[in-house]
Design a protein around this motif. Structure first.
Motif, PDB file in Angstrom:
ATOM      1  N   PRO A  91     -11.489 -12.547 -12.523  1.00 51.64           N
ATOM      2  CA  PRO A  91     -10.325 -11.488 -12.283  1.00 51.64           C
ATOM      3  C   PRO A  91      -9.437 -11.513 -13.787  1.00 51.64           C
ATOM      4  O   PRO A  91      -9.461 -12.390 -14.333  1.00 51.64           O
ATOM      5  CB  PRO A  91      -9.807 -12.206 -11.237  1.00 51.64           C
ATOM      6  N   VAL A  92      -8.741 -10.389 -13.738  1.00 50.31           N
ATOM      7  CA  VAL A  92      -8.044 -10.180 -14.980  1.00 50.31           C
ATOM      8  C   VAL A  92      -6.534  -9.980 -14.580  1.00 50.31           C
ATOM      9  O   VAL A  92      -6.329  -9.135 -13.676  1.00 50.31           O
ATOM     10  CB  VAL A  92      -8.264  -9.076 -15.717  1.00 50.31           C
ATOM     11  N   VAL A  93      -5.596 -11.010 -14.880  1.00 50.85           N
ATOM     12  CA  VAL A  93      -4.133 -10.676 -14.532  1.00 50.85           C
ATOM     13  C   VAL A  93      -3.407 -10.325 -15.647  1.00 50.85           C
ATOM     14  O   VAL A  93      -3.498 -10.967 -16.727  1.00 50.85           O
ATOM     15  CB  VAL A  93      -3.756 -12.123 -13.966  1.00 50.85           C
ATOM     16  N   LEU A  94      -2.491  -9.318 -15.391  1.00 48.80           N
ATOM     17  CA  LEU A  94      -1.566  -8.932 -16.352  1.00 48.80           C
ATOM     18  C   LEU A  94      -0.087  -9.462 -15.970  1.00 48.80           C
ATOM     19  O   LEU A  94       0.292  -8.980 -15.057  1.00 48.80           O
ATOM     20  CB  LEU A  94      -1.656  -7.319 -16.703  1.00 48.80           C
ATOM     21  N   VAL A  95       0.486 -10.329 -16.712  1.00 50.78           N
ATOM     22  CA  VAL A  95       2.040 -10.777 -16.406  1.00 50.78           C
ATOM     23  C   VAL A  95       2.799 -10.062 -17.316  1.00 50.78           C
ATOM     24  O   VAL A  95       2.624 -10.529 -18.466  1.00 50.78           O
ATOM     25  CB  VAL A  95       1.835 -12.365 -16.367  1.00 50.78           C
ATOM     26  N   GLU A  96       3.581  -9.173 -16.844  1.00 51.88           N
ATOM     27  CA  GLU A  96       4.327  -8.215 -17.664  1.00 51.88           C
ATOM     28  C   GLU A  96       5.984  -8.827 -17.655  1.00 51.88           C
ATOM     29  O   GLU A  96       6.365  -9.108 -16.654  1.00 51.88           O
ATOM     30  CB  GLU A  96       4.001  -6.884 -17.202  1.00 51.88           C
ATOM     31  N   GLY A 103     -10.768  -5.418 -10.184  1.00 51.12           N
ATOM     32  CA  GLY A 103     -10.533  -6.865 -10.509  1.00 51.12           C
ATOM     33  C   GLY A 103      -9.309  -7.039 -11.532  1.00 51.12           C
ATOM     34  O   GLY A 103      -9.149  -8.217 -11.980  1.00 51.12           O
ATOM     35  N   LEU A 104      -8.468  -6.072 -11.461  1.00 50.81           N
ATOM     36  CA  LEU A 104      -7.058  -6.465 -12.467  1.00 50.81           C
ATOM     37  C   LEU A 104      -6.027  -6.407 -11.390  1.00 50.81           C
ATOM     38  O   LEU A 104      -5.939  -5.600 -10.301  1.00 50.81           O
ATOM     39  CB  LEU A 104      -7.079  -5.036 -13.257  1.00 50.81           C
ATOM     40  N   THR A 105      -5.129  -7.340 -11.672  1.00 51.77           N
ATOM     41  CA  THR A 105      -4.057  -7.529 -10.876  1.00 51.77           C
ATOM     42  C   THR A 105      -2.947  -7.656 -11.789  1.00 51.77           C
ATOM     43  O   THR A 105      -2.787  -8.149 -13.184  1.00 51.77           O
ATOM     44  CB  THR A 105      -3.900  -8.809 -10.298  1.00 51.77           C
ATOM     45  N   VAL A 106      -1.711  -6.835 -11.467  1.00 49.47           N
ATOM     46  CA  VAL A 106      -0.414  -6.655 -12.385  1.00 49.47           C
ATOM     47  C   VAL A 106       0.641  -7.283 -11.539  1.00 49.47           C
ATOM     48  O   VAL A 106       0.908  -7.084 -10.359  1.00 49.47           O
ATOM     49  CB  VAL A 106      -0.233  -5.195 -12.672  1.00 49.47           C
ATOM     50  N   ILE A 107       1.328  -8.081 -12.292  1.00 47.06           N
ATOM     51  CA  ILE A 107       2.484  -9.082 -11.632  1.00 47.06           C
ATOM     52  C   ILE A 107       3.492  -9.177 -12.708  1.00 47.06           C
ATOM     53  O   ILE A 107       3.468  -9.451 -13.932  1.00 47.06           O
ATOM     54  CB  ILE A 107       2.052 -10.347 -10.906  1.00 47.06           C
ATOM     55  N   SER A 108       4.879  -8.958 -12.088  1.00 50.28           N
ATOM     56  CA  SER A 108       6.098  -9.202 -13.007  1.00 50.28           C
ATOM     57  C   SER A 108       5.959 -10.550 -13.256  1.00 50.28           C
ATOM     58  O   SER A 108       5.715 -11.763 -12.486  1.00 50.28           O
ATOM     59  CB  SER A 108       7.053  -8.813 -12.511  1.00 50.28           C
ATOM     60  N   ALA A 109       6.587 -11.198 -14.564  1.00 49.55           N
ATOM     61  CA  ALA A 109       6.706 -12.550 -15.087  1.00 49.55           C
ATOM     62  C   ALA A 109       7.876 -13.313 -13.998  1.00 49.55           C
ATOM     63  O   ALA A 109       7.465 -14.460 -13.645  1.00 49.55           O
ATOM     64  CB  ALA A 109       7.466 -12.492 -16.339  1.00 49.55           C
ATOM     65  N   ALA A 110       8.758 -12.515 -13.532  1.00 48.42           N
ATOM     66  CA  ALA A 110       9.737 -13.322 -12.586  1.00 48.42           C
ATOM     67  C   ALA A 110       8.954 -13.657 -11.368  1.00 48.42           C
ATOM     68  O   ALA A 110       9.092 -14.747 -10.775  1.00 48.42           O
ATOM     69  CB  ALA A 110      10.940 -12.533 -12.305  1.00 48.42           C
ATOM     70  N   GLY A 122       7.366  -6.841  -3.814  1.00 43.70           N
ATOM     71  CA  GLY A 122       7.156  -7.009  -2.187  1.00 43.70           C
ATOM     72  C   GLY A 122       6.187  -6.295  -1.926  1.00 43.70           C
ATOM     73  O   GLY A 122       5.679  -6.471  -0.380  1.00 43.70           O
ATOM     74  N   THR A 123       5.678  -5.065  -2.392  1.00 46.11           N
ATOM     75  CA  THR A 123       4.396  -4.328  -2.005  1.00 46.11           C
ATOM     76  C   THR A 123       3.264  -4.482  -2.915  1.00 46.11           C
ATOM     77  O   THR A 123       3.323  -5.222  -4.002  1.00 46.11           O
ATOM     78  CB  THR A 123       5.055  -2.992  -2.147  1.00 46.11           C
ATOM     79  N   GLN A 124       2.201  -4.308  -2.364  1.00 40.77           N
ATOM     80  CA  GLN A 124       0.928  -4.504  -3.137  1.00 40.77           C
ATOM     81  C   GLN A 124       0.222  -3.266  -2.852  1.00 40.77           C
ATOM     82  O   GLN A 124       0.387  -2.489  -1.880  1.00 40.77           O
ATOM     83  CB  GLN A 124       0.252  -5.677  -2.471  1.00 40.77           C
ATOM     84  N   GLY A 125      -0.884  -3.022  -3.761  1.00 41.56           N
ATOM     85  CA  GLY A 125      -1.530  -2.097  -3.869  1.00 41.56           C
ATOM     86  C   GLY A 125      -2.943  -2.204  -4.784  1.00 41.56           C
ATOM     87  O   GLY A 125      -3.032  -3.285  -5.268  1.00 41.56           O
ATOM     88  N   GLU A 126      -3.693  -1.388  -4.553  1.00 39.16           N
ATOM     89  CA  GLU A 126      -5.153  -1.487  -5.160  1.00 39.16           C
ATOM     90  C   GLU A 126      -4.935  -0.773  -6.485  1.00 39.16           C
ATOM     91  O   GLU A 126      -4.649   0.433  -6.753  1.00 39.16           O
ATOM     92  CB  GLU A 126      -6.335  -0.861  -4.594  1.00 39.16           C
ATOM     93  N   GLN A 127      -5.559  -1.569  -7.621  1.00 38.92           N
ATOM     94  CA  GLN A 127      -5.381  -0.987  -9.068  1.00 38.92           C
ATOM     95  C   GLN A 127      -6.844   0.033  -9.470  1.00 38.92           C
ATOM     96  O   GLN A 127      -7.859  -0.311  -8.530  1.00 38.92           O
ATOM     97  CB  GLN A 127      -5.622  -2.009 -10.170  1.00 38.92           C
ATOM     98  N   LEU A 128      -6.731   0.872 -10.087  1.00 37.08           N
ATOM     99  CA  LEU A 128      -7.954   1.768 -10.349  1.00 37.08           C
ATOM    100  C   LEU A 128      -8.940   1.008 -11.148  1.00 37.08           C
ATOM    101  O   LEU A 128     -10.226   1.483 -10.924  1.00 37.08           O
ATOM    102  CB  LEU A 128      -7.462   2.769 -11.047  1.00 37.08           C
TER     103      LEU A 128
END
Length: 435
Positions: A75-80, A268-275, A259-265
């Motif tokens: 899995p690929v995780v973007l911590v922004e 295998g990608l997940t995007v989450i804020s640093a906090a 607090g909400t979740q959704g599916e990326q286009l």
């Protein structure tokens, strides 16, 4: 065989088949002429500016769901580091607080990552005159103990990248090798075309750092970047057709409310804020162990923006999003878009071109064949239908297979061929003796 006999007996099918063969022959000839520069100074006659039609395909697939990746990949995780994160972490100023960055890396280590990209400028210290702060010192200690492959932007000037005896890549003023053998320099730049738009990532050049996305992909498929043979294998994955760079397939990266979740286009990608990431917002289980992590800023929006073919001229895309798109292009398709798979070229493309021509001639020669406006139909409607159908053929191919095919090229090739046949037949008629 009997089912295929209609190709030879039906006039519409025969016309579509003949022109498909003609298109393929002319396309092949033009490619050879261009590749080997057979026309010399007249070579510009066969050069086609592809950016405009390929950008149109990019805009179409930008909001389409990507197919499943061709091979197993972590899995690929973007911590922004976005605006809510900066506010929650109480970080101010251009530089992201180095101690907070250390906190993020320690949290990432809990997931035993296959590789991590830090898309921050770590070439100098936080204080005036590049002096190290307490946060810098803490970050250096964490970098020295970090047990997983960590990719950092190479801060050396371009002319020094190939100089083995010159400047070495550094972090916070110290050579990377001195800090840790698990630190690897990468090329975190993107390429700009003459119109200032980013469509490519750099090609992997000999004796130079790998592009960031390519290095992450190699870590994900199990390569060890400290081994020369693995490093060379990674370079071979990057083979741009024009020797410049690798074209990216862009897709919109979704941002969801806290607090909400959704599916990326991208699958295998997940995007989450640093906090949220620091608060434990990313599950720590088998589905996230061994993931690929990218850490980068997305706020303020003008800090690292680049014009891309999917945005209006007045806005852009963050640098970290471009790296994610480049990585997911490789993850999803197993290649960049400039190479062309042989079976696709000799089987799928001819089949789709033939189907497009068959539909077109079924409309113009069949349904509208007896219209009094037949000449207008052939001169205007026929090329319009062909271009429209081939556009969606191109969109299907780039979405499903990741290859950019210029949908106007077959139409141009067909008209070149028909013009050549017309001239040749006219010359024969002129030279023939009268009966």
């Amino acid at each position: 065989m009997r089912r295929l006999a209609w190709l030879w007996h039906d006039p519409i099918a025969r016309k579509a088949l003949h022109r498909t063969v003609l298109i393929l022959l002319v396309m092949g000839a033009l490619q050879l002429i261009h590749r080997y520069d057979l026309l010399g100074p007249l070579g510009f006659l066969v050069e086609v500016e592809q950016n405009a039609p390929l950008d149109q395909l990019t805009r179409v697939v930008y909001r389409w769901n990507a197919p499943q990746p061709r091979r197993a990949f972590p899995p690929v995780v973007l911590v922004e580091v976005d605006r809510p994160s900066l506010e929650a972490l109480r970080v101010r100023g251009y530089l992201f607080h180095r101690s907070r960055m250390a906190d993020l890396l320690l949290r990432v280590a809990d997931y035993r990552p296959a590789g991590v990209l830090l898309d921050f400028d770590l070439s100098f210290g936080s204080n005036e005159q590049a002096a190290l702060s307490e946060g810098d010192e803490r970050l250096l200690r964490v970098l020295g103990r970090f047990p997983y492959p960590l990719l950092l932007a190479d801060d050396r000037p371009f002319e020094a990248l190939s100089d083995a005896d010159g400047l070495q890549p550094s972090v916070l003023g110290l050579p990377m090798r001195q800090v840790s053998p698990r630190l690897f320099p990468v090329n975190a730049f993107v390429l700009y075309d003459s119109d200032g738009v980013t469509r490519w990532i750099p090609k992997a050049e000999p004796a130079q750092p790998l592009p960031a996305a390519l290095a992450l992909y190699c870590l994900g498929i199990g390569h060890d970047l400290s081994r020369p043979e693995d490093l060379e294998a990674c370079r071979k994955l990057s083979a741009g057709a024009f020797g410049v760079g690798e074209r990216i397939v862009f897709r919109e990266i979704q941002r969801f409310a806290p607090g909400t979740q959704g599916e990326q286009l991208w699958k295998g990608l997940t995007v989450i804020s640093a906090a949220e990431f620091l608060r434990g917002g990313l599950l720590q289980d088998q589905s996230t162990q061994g993931a690929i992590f990218l850490l980068g800023r997305t706020w303020p929006p003008d800090s690292d923006q680049h014009f891309v073919p999917v945005r209006a001229a007045s806005s852009g895309l963050q640098g970290i999003d471009i790296h994610v798109s480049a990585l997911m292009t490789l993850v999803t398709y197993g290649h960049f878009s400039e190479g062309l798979d042989l079976w696709l070229l000799v089987l799928l493309v001819p089949t789709l071109v033939f189907a497009s021509l068959l539909i077109t001639y079924g409309i113009t020669d069949g349904l509208l064949g007896r219209s009094r406006f037949r000449k207008v139909i052939n001169g205007l409607l026929e090329p319009t239908i062909i271009v429209w159908l081939l556009f969606w053929v191109g969109a299907f191919i780039v979405n499903r297979f990741g290859y950019f095919l210029d949908y106007l090229f077959p139409v141009v090739a067909m008209h070149f061929a028909l013009l050549g046949l017309k001239v040749w037949r006219g010359a024969r008629g002129y030279d023939a003796k009268p009966d």
